[in-house]
Design a protein around this motif. Structure first.
Motif, PDB file in Angstrom:
ATOM      1  N   ASP A  25       0.898  -1.025   0.097  1.00 58.32           N
ATOM      2  CA  ASP A  25      -0.178   0.054  -0.046  1.00 58.32           C
ATOM      3  C   ASP A  25       0.706   1.143  -0.049  1.00 58.32           C
ATOM      4  N   PHE A  26       2.209   1.283   0.519  1.00 60.61           N
ATOM      5  CA  PHE A  26       2.800   2.589   0.692  1.00 60.61           C
ATOM      6  C   PHE A  26       3.718   2.415  -0.347  1.00 60.61           C
ATOM      7  N   PRO A  27       3.595   3.650  -1.461  1.00 55.60           N
ATOM      8  CA  PRO A  27       4.611   3.542  -2.536  1.00 55.60           C
ATOM      9  C   PRO A  27       6.116   4.255  -2.146  1.00 55.60           C
ATOM     10  N   ASP A  28       6.572   3.292  -1.369  1.00 57.79           N
ATOM     11  CA  ASP A  28       8.070   3.745  -0.794  1.00 57.79           C
ATOM     12  C   ASP A  28       8.800   2.249  -1.117  1.00 57.79           C
ATOM     13  N   PRO A  29       9.586   2.411  -2.260  1.00 55.22           N
ATOM     14  CA  PRO A  29      10.446   1.207  -2.662  1.00 55.22           C
ATOM     15  C   PRO A  29      11.178   0.635  -1.602  1.00 55.22           C
ATOM     16  N   ILE A  30      12.003   1.298  -0.941  1.00 58.10           N
ATOM     17  CA  ILE A  30      12.958   1.092   0.285  1.00 58.10           C
ATOM     18  C   ILE A  30      12.192   0.256   1.262  1.00 58.10           C
ATOM     19  N   ALA A  31      10.974   0.719   1.665  1.00 59.34           N
ATOM     20  CA  ALA A  31      10.311  -0.036   2.854  1.00 59.34           C
ATOM     21  C   ALA A  31       9.598  -1.319   2.173  1.00 59.34           C
ATOM     22  N   GLN A  32       9.324  -1.326   0.823  1.00 52.16           N
ATOM     23  CA  GLN A  32       8.572  -2.288   0.310  1.00 52.16           C
ATOM     24  C   GLN A  32       9.453  -3.255  -0.111  1.00 52.16           C
ATOM     25  N   LYS A  33      10.851  -3.258  -0.335  1.00 50.66           N
ATOM     26  CA  LYS A  33      11.694  -4.091  -0.219  1.00 50.66           C
ATOM     27  C   LYS A  33      11.981  -4.793   0.940  1.00 50.66           C
ATOM     28  N   THR A  34      12.119  -4.041   1.862  1.00 49.26           N
ATOM     29  CA  THR A  34      12.289  -4.801   3.333  1.00 49.26           C
ATOM     30  C   THR A  34      11.186  -5.558   3.842  1.00 49.26           C
ATOM     31  N   CYS A  35       9.899  -5.002   3.304  1.00 49.77           N
ATOM     32  CA  CYS A  35       8.797  -5.955   3.801  1.00 49.77           C
ATOM     33  C   CYS A  35       8.862  -7.307   2.954  1.00 49.77           C
ATOM     34  N   PHE A  36       9.175  -7.215   1.607  1.00 51.80           N
ATOM     35  CA  PHE A  36       9.396  -8.657   0.947  1.00 51.80           C
ATOM     36  C   PHE A  36      10.323  -9.494   1.553  1.00 51.80           C
ATOM     37  N   ILE A  37      11.500  -8.758   2.200  1.00 52.01           N
ATOM     38  CA  ILE A  37      12.592  -9.737   2.621  1.00 52.01           C
ATOM     39  C   ILE A  37      12.269 -10.522   4.042  1.00 52.01           C
ATOM     40  N   ILE A  38      11.454  -9.545   4.606  1.00 47.57           N
ATOM     41  CA  ILE A  38      10.626 -10.350   5.787  1.00 47.57           C
ATOM     42  C   ILE A  38       9.723 -11.273   5.541  1.00 47.57           C
ATOM     43  N   LEU A  39       8.853 -10.940   4.717  1.00 50.73           N
ATOM     44  CA  LEU A  39       7.797 -11.966   4.071  1.00 50.73           C
ATOM     45  C   LEU A  39       8.577 -13.192   3.647  1.00 50.73           C
ATOM     46  N   SER A  40       9.492 -13.350   2.844  1.00 55.71           N
ATOM     47  CA  SER A  40      10.047 -14.443   2.439  1.00 55.71           C
ATOM     48  C   SER A  40      10.869 -15.150   3.599  1.00 55.71           C
ATOM     49  N   LYS A  41      11.360 -14.311   4.614  1.00 57.54           N
ATOM     50  CA  LYS A  41      11.845 -15.031   5.851  1.00 57.54           C
ATOM     51  C   LYS A  41      10.697 -15.608   6.752  1.00 57.54           C
ATOM     52  N   LEU A  42       9.825 -14.886   6.776  1.00 65.37           N
ATOM     53  CA  LEU A  42       8.679 -15.945   7.596  1.00 65.37           C
ATOM     54  C   LEU A  42       8.249 -16.916   6.654  1.00 65.37           C
ATOM     55  N   VAL A  43       8.119 -17.003   5.224  1.00 67.69           N
ATOM     56  CA  VAL A  43       7.940 -18.063   4.822  1.00 67.69           C
ATOM     57  C   VAL A  43       8.822 -19.262   5.158  1.00 67.69           C
ATOM     58  N   GLU A  44      10.105 -19.069   5.197  1.00 69.24           N
ATOM     59  CA  GLU A  44      11.016 -19.789   5.236  1.00 69.24           C
ATOM     60  C   GLU A  44      11.004 -20.395   6.573  1.00 69.24           C
ATOM     61  N   LEU A  45      10.621 -19.669   7.607  1.00 67.90           N
ATOM     62  CA  LEU A  45      10.604 -19.948   9.310  1.00 67.90           C
ATOM     63  C   LEU A  45       9.225 -20.577   9.368  1.00 67.90           C
ATOM     64  N   TRP A  46       8.152 -20.326   9.071  1.00 63.64           N
ATOM     65  CA  TRP A  46       6.980 -21.053   9.242  1.00 63.64           C
ATOM     66  C   TRP A  46       5.980 -21.661   8.307  1.00 63.64           C
ATOM     67  N   GLY A  47       6.461 -21.535   6.808  1.00 63.97           N
ATOM     68  CA  GLY A  47       5.678 -22.195   5.952  1.00 63.97           C
ATOM     69  C   GLY A  47       5.812 -23.480   5.531  1.00 63.97           C
ATOM     70  N   GLY A  48       6.880 -24.388   5.968  1.00 63.74           N
ATOM     71  CA  GLY A  48       6.941 -25.710   5.805  1.00 63.74           C
ATOM     72  C   GLY A  48       5.849 -26.525   6.683  1.00 63.74           C
ATOM     73  N   LYS A  49       6.165 -27.763   6.099  1.00 59.63           N
ATOM     74  CA  LYS A  49       5.241 -28.701   6.943  1.00 59.63           C
ATOM     75  C   LYS A  49       5.352 -28.903   8.581  1.00 59.63           C
ATOM     76  N   ASP A  50       6.352 -28.451   9.014  1.00 62.53           N
ATOM     77  CA  ASP A  50       6.369 -28.420  10.596  1.00 62.53           C
ATOM     78  C   ASP A  50       6.360 -26.913  10.964  1.00 62.53           C
ATOM     79  N   GLY A  51       5.796 -26.074  10.406  1.00 68.42           N
ATOM     80  CA  GLY A  51       5.710 -24.348  10.586  1.00 68.42           C
ATOM     81  C   GLY A  51       4.674 -24.327  11.456  1.00 68.42           C
ATOM     82  N   MET A  52       4.324 -22.831  11.614  1.00 72.17           N
ATOM     83  CA  MET A  52       3.321 -22.323  12.519  1.00 72.17           C
ATOM     84  C   MET A  52       1.971 -22.998  11.921  1.00 72.17           C
ATOM     85  N   VAL A  53       1.120 -23.273  12.889  1.00 74.41           N
ATOM     86  CA  VAL A  53      -0.167 -23.788  12.351  1.00 74.41           C
ATOM     87  C   VAL A  53      -0.848 -22.600  11.804  1.00 74.41           C
TER      88      VAL A  53
END
Length: 971
Positions: free
Chosen positions: A844-872
């Motif tokens: 929602d926020f047109p700020d590419p620096i912040a957006q880039k950080t957000c996608f880095i976080i999302l990919s990390k969360l997917v890595e941590l919690w997105g697998g078979k034994d991740g967060m319910v």
């Protein structure tokens, strides 16, 4: 005409508001009327008629009418009917006809506005509707001076609209302007040039101001018209004759400069310059010393500079093309100009000298490219060198204690001369070294009797050699023996001759600047250190009567000590004793200016810290010295904090808070001598810094002057994390609690890097603390971001943007530091709230620096919690929110795929999709093909293509594909 009677339609009451002295009510009415006339389909016609018939005598009303017309032509021309366009043309020509009959011309601001309106009409209509624009104007004005004036002003305005390269134009405007120029070249330029010649000839005696205007026009147009129309005997002879007329000579000079600057064949350019020079020399213009008019000489110097640089360009092109004879002829033409160059370079007026520096610099560049220099060329180099040395010298009128505009201009001029000196060093370093050595030795041996400006420039030249003859890492005293011996001799003379006692501040400053530039000299000859130390410490340096000198010396002294700390052991105690009073915290109630400013004292505390830490004293002695340095600060801090709580007056509160802030900053600066915890321990200083923490942290709970106090204590904590490492951890929870109370956006923005630093450095050690502080910090950020702000408050908007970035950076640090539990233990509702803010930040926020950080976080969360034994429940969240974010963000119109920062964001978006595929496998591909991509109306073919690329092992392929995919999706 749409109106029957002008007086019936014009709002006379509104026109009263055009007068600068009108009250606000009338002014507002005038503004409203202006908007009404601009927007109406035909009400503006009343203004056209008013101008054509000369109905109004009030200048402000006339100007107003032109403004209304200007708006119609500029913004609504295409929507006007043919009769309306004709009305504008006729009205302007009738107004112009009136000017021919008026005994007095209109005010200058009205004539300029009329010219702008005529120019705009020309731009809109010349190619299609009004091809006889210039013919009509020239036929109408004849030789009437008032008409000629408007004609020339219109030409200047057309240049601004069509040619001026300083004005940004759209691609469409650029195409239009090129068409206009091409059409003018075909149809009317020869006639215009003829009209200029007639004006220059006719009015040079009777109306010199018109002649000057015409010269300005010729200078402006010559860059894009056929040069042969101007660079011919008839025209140039006229211009040269006007170089001898006092009222015209400066503009004629400028006009010739523009002619010389015109791009052309190098051989033709050389011929043009040479023919001009021949006539100028024959006419006596090269006898610079006989000319008393400095304003004209400044213009003439600029002209010579243009001719010289043109010859250099011609020589460069000819030499590159292998045209040996023509290149040699051009070089000979250049050499002949050097005596004139030297006369202008050495002229006592700096403007005249500055105007020729470009030619001088380029000439030296030519010499640098020659394999062998003639004796004459070497003589030229030496002459330029002596001229530069002479011109570097201050004059008697330079005000060192209160530097104004003239002084600032001389400083800039000196920078130009330094460039010449650097270029001289590249061409002939031995010659420069010898010249500086000669000037330095001759001056310094008579320093007691020589004027300050001669001594200053002699030392300055030695200083400048440091950059002109570069050495790796300042190693001027090893390597080339000739250079090393010369520099060593001069430095030995400088520090032993007593010149440091010279009273003038410029000499004192130059002495210390040079000592520090060549600080490695003292490694070679350490016997000179005691003398120089005393100069730093007594009335020659830190105790000089000039605050400017004291301030600069405080900084230079810290640099001197940093480089030579290994040689300071025998002097440490003596130095600390001598500077003790300079380390005292200036009390806030003292009305006298401090001997050193707080910024200067920072350098003094840093110096004291470096001396103590690097001394060879036993640990106990180092510990005692550091404690005696810091204890006065802690004691003063405790007293001042108590005083702050009793103060009520705002100004006094601010003074005491600043003083407290300085005490913390000084203590912080002493720690710069340490690189890590080990060095603090080795010096036995851990305890004293812990005492500082115990002293300073109570300021965080102070209810007044929170911003200043928090900022300084926070900075101290940053330093202590480096110096004390885990020993600082017990102090962090209480400090954080206080810093999160009643905070503003700026407070949080500065606090987050502290928490991020702790997180990145201590990781699992601080996990319990982070779990405890995580939601209070996040909620404090949410609360500040949710506060309403004025719509146009850009400062508040920027603060929020920076806070948002800091928040995302913090979440990135937490997720990237291997502390999965910090977020995982916050409860499902809190986790969802936080992750939603990350989704929002990505989309929602047109700020590419912040957006880039957000996608880095999302990919990390997917890595941590997105697998078979991740967060319910997290896989479901991925499909409902994270996958759509990866598509919605790049589809936004604000997501600029041509912007480099945005492309980096898209790369992180691609990485997030790749991570989802890694964790969810074929299930993700199935979801994209059967559910999500069809919901975006993506065809089956493209859907399969995207999914195929997504399964490719190389992420680069996906990044490239996504850029093309989203580019196509927007078409």
């Amino acid at each position: 005409m749409a109106c029957q009677s002008v007086t019936a339609v014009m709002d006379e009451q509104a026109l009263l508001g055009l007068n600068p002295n009108a009250d606000n009510r009338y002014r507002q009415r005038a503004m409203a009327y202006f908007e009404q006339l601009k927007e109406s389909q035909d009400a503006w016609e009343v203004c056209a008629e008013a101008l054509a018939k000369g109905i109004y005598q009030d200048d402000h009303v006339k100007f107003f009418c032109f403004q209304v017309l200007e708006h119609q032509i500029k913004f609504r021309h295409a929507g006007l009917s043919a009769p309306q366009q004709q009305l504008i043309r006729e009205s302007l020509m009738k107004w112009l006809q009136c000017q021919l009959l008026n005994p007095q011309p209109e005010k200058s601001f009205i004539r300029n506005k009329a010219a702008q309106v005529l120019a705009l009409t020309f731009v809109m209509e010349y190619v299609t509707l009004w091809p006889k624009f210039f013919f009509d104007i020239l036929s109408l004005i004849g030789s009437n001076p008032h008409g000629v004036d408007i004609y020339l002003r219109t030409l200047v305005a057309i240049d601004a609209e069509v040619v001026d390269r300083d004005i940004m134009h759209s691609a469409e405007e650029t195409r239009r302007n090129t068409l206009i120029k091409d059409t003018m070249r075909e149809q009317c330029i020869p006639s215009l040039v003829e009209s200029w010649f007639q004006i220059l000839q006719t009015y040079q005696q009777s109306h010199p101001e018109l002649t000057c205007q015409c010269l300005e026009v010729v200078g402006a147009y010559v860059s894009w018209i056929d040069l042969n129309l101007i660079a011919n005997d008839r025209f140039v002879n006229l211009l040269l004759s006007q170089m001898s007329m006092e009222e015209l000579r400066e503009e004629a000079c400028d006009c010739l400069f523009e002619i010389v600057n015109k791009g052309m064949d190098p051989v033709d350019k050389t011929k043009l310059v040479e023919s001009l020079c021949q006539v100028l020399q024959t006419s006596g213009f090269f006898n610079v010393e006989q000319e008393e008019d400095v304003d004209f000489l400044a213009k003439f110097s600029r002209l010579v500079n243009g001719m010289g640089q043109s010859l250099v360009q011609s020589w460069t092109k000819l030499a590159k093309a292998g045209n040996v004879k023509e290149a040699a002829d051009t070089l000979q033409a250049l050499e002949v100009k050097v005596p004139l160059l030297l006369q202008l370079l050495v002229h006592e007026d700096d403007d005249i000298s500055a105007n020729i520096v470009g030619f001088c610099y380029d000439y030296l560049h030519v010499l640098k490219q020659l394999s062998l220099l003639t004796d004459q060329q070497k003589a030229n180099i030496e002459a330029i060198m002596l001229a530069v040395i002479k011109k570097l010298t201050y004059d008697d009128e330079y005000n060192f204690e209160n530097e104004g505009e003239d002084e600032a201009m001389f400083v800039e001029y000196r920078k130009q001369l330094k460039m010449l000196l650097d270029r001289l060093a590249q061409v002939c370093p031995e010659l420069l070294l010898e010249a500086v050595r000669r000037v330095f030795n001759n001056t310094i041996q008579n320093w007691q009797t020589a004027p300050f400006m001669e001594i200053e420039v002699a030392i300055r030249l030695l200083y400048m050699l440091g950059e002109a003859l570069p050495a790796s890492h300042g190693a001027h005293f090893s390597g080339d023996a000739a250079k090393t011996n010369a520099l060593q001799d001069m430095m030995r003379t400088l520090v032993s001759c007593g010149v440091s006692s010279y009273q003038h501040s410029s000499v004192a400053l130059e002495f210390f600047e040079t000592v520090v530039r060549y600080d490695k000299f003292f490694i070679v000859e350490p016997q000179h250190i005691p003398n120089v130390l005393m100069a730093f410490l007594d009335q020659r340096g830190l105790r000089h009567n000039s605050p400017k000198v004291r301030s600069r010396v405080a900084y230079l002294f810290s640099r001197f000590i940093k480089t030579l700390h290994k040689h300071m052991n025998t002097f440490i105690e003596d130095i600390l004793t001598r500077i003790q009073d300079l380390l005292a915290l200036a009390p806030p109630e003292n009305g006298f200016p401090a001997f050193l400013t707080s910024d200067d004292q920072l350098f003094m505390f840093e110096t004291a810290g470096i001396l103590i830490v690097n001394s060879e004293s036993p640990v106990e002695r180092k510990q005692a010295m550091m404690r005696s340095l810091l204890t006065p600060l802690m004691e003063a801090f405790g007293l001042l904090l108590a005083k702050l709580l009793q103060e009520t007056e705002e100004e006094r509160l601010a003074c005491v808070a600043d003083c407290l802030s300085h005490a913390v900053s000084f203590a912080s600066r002493t720690s710069k001598a340490f690189s890590n915890k080990q060095t603090v321990k080795q010096c036995g200083c851990t305890e004293v810094y812990r005492d500082c923490l115990n002293t300073f942290l109570p300021a965080l709970s102070c209810p007044v002057q929170r911003g200043v106090l928090r900022s300084s204590v926070r900075s101290f904590l940053h330093r202590m994390i480096i110096c004390l490492e885990e020993e600082v951890l017990p102090f962090i929870p209480a400090a954080s609690e206080h810093m999160l109370k009643d905070c503003e956006a700026k407070d949080l923005q500065e606090f987050i890097p502290l928490i991020s630093q702790i997180t990145a450095k201590f990781k699992q050690q601080v996990s319990p603390f982070l779990q405890q502080i995580f939601m209070p910090l996040v909620l404090a950020i949410f609360e500040v971001l949710a506060r309403p702000a004025e719509e146009n408050d850009q400062a508040a908007a920027l603060e929020k943007q920076m806070l948002r970035r800091s928040y995302f950076s913090f979440i990135q640090t937490v997720t990237g530091s291997g502390m999965n539990e910090v977020m995982a233990n916050q409860g499902a509702e809190n986790i969802e709230q936080v992750v939603f803010t990350i989704i929002q930040g990505a989309v929602d926020f047109p700020d590419p620096i912040a957006q880039k950080t957000c996608f880095i976080i999302l990919s990390k969360l997917v890595e941590l919690w997105g697998g078979k034994d991740g967060m319910v429940g997290f896989p479901d969240f991925i499909y409902r929110h994270i996958v759509p974010a990866c598509f919605m963000a790049p589809l936004k119109p604000t997501f600029d795929l041509s912007d480099a920062q945005t492309v980096l964001t898209l790369a992180e978006c691609a990485f997030t999709l790749k991570m989802i595929h890694l964790k969810r496998g074929p299930e993700f591909i199935q979801f994209l093909q059967q559910e999500y991509l069809p919901s975006l109306q993506v065809s089956q073919e493209i859907s399969q293509e995207l999914c195929h690329v997504l399964q490719e092992p190389d992420i680069k392929v996906l990044k490239t594909y996504l850029k093309a995919f989203f580019h196509r999706a927007r078409l």
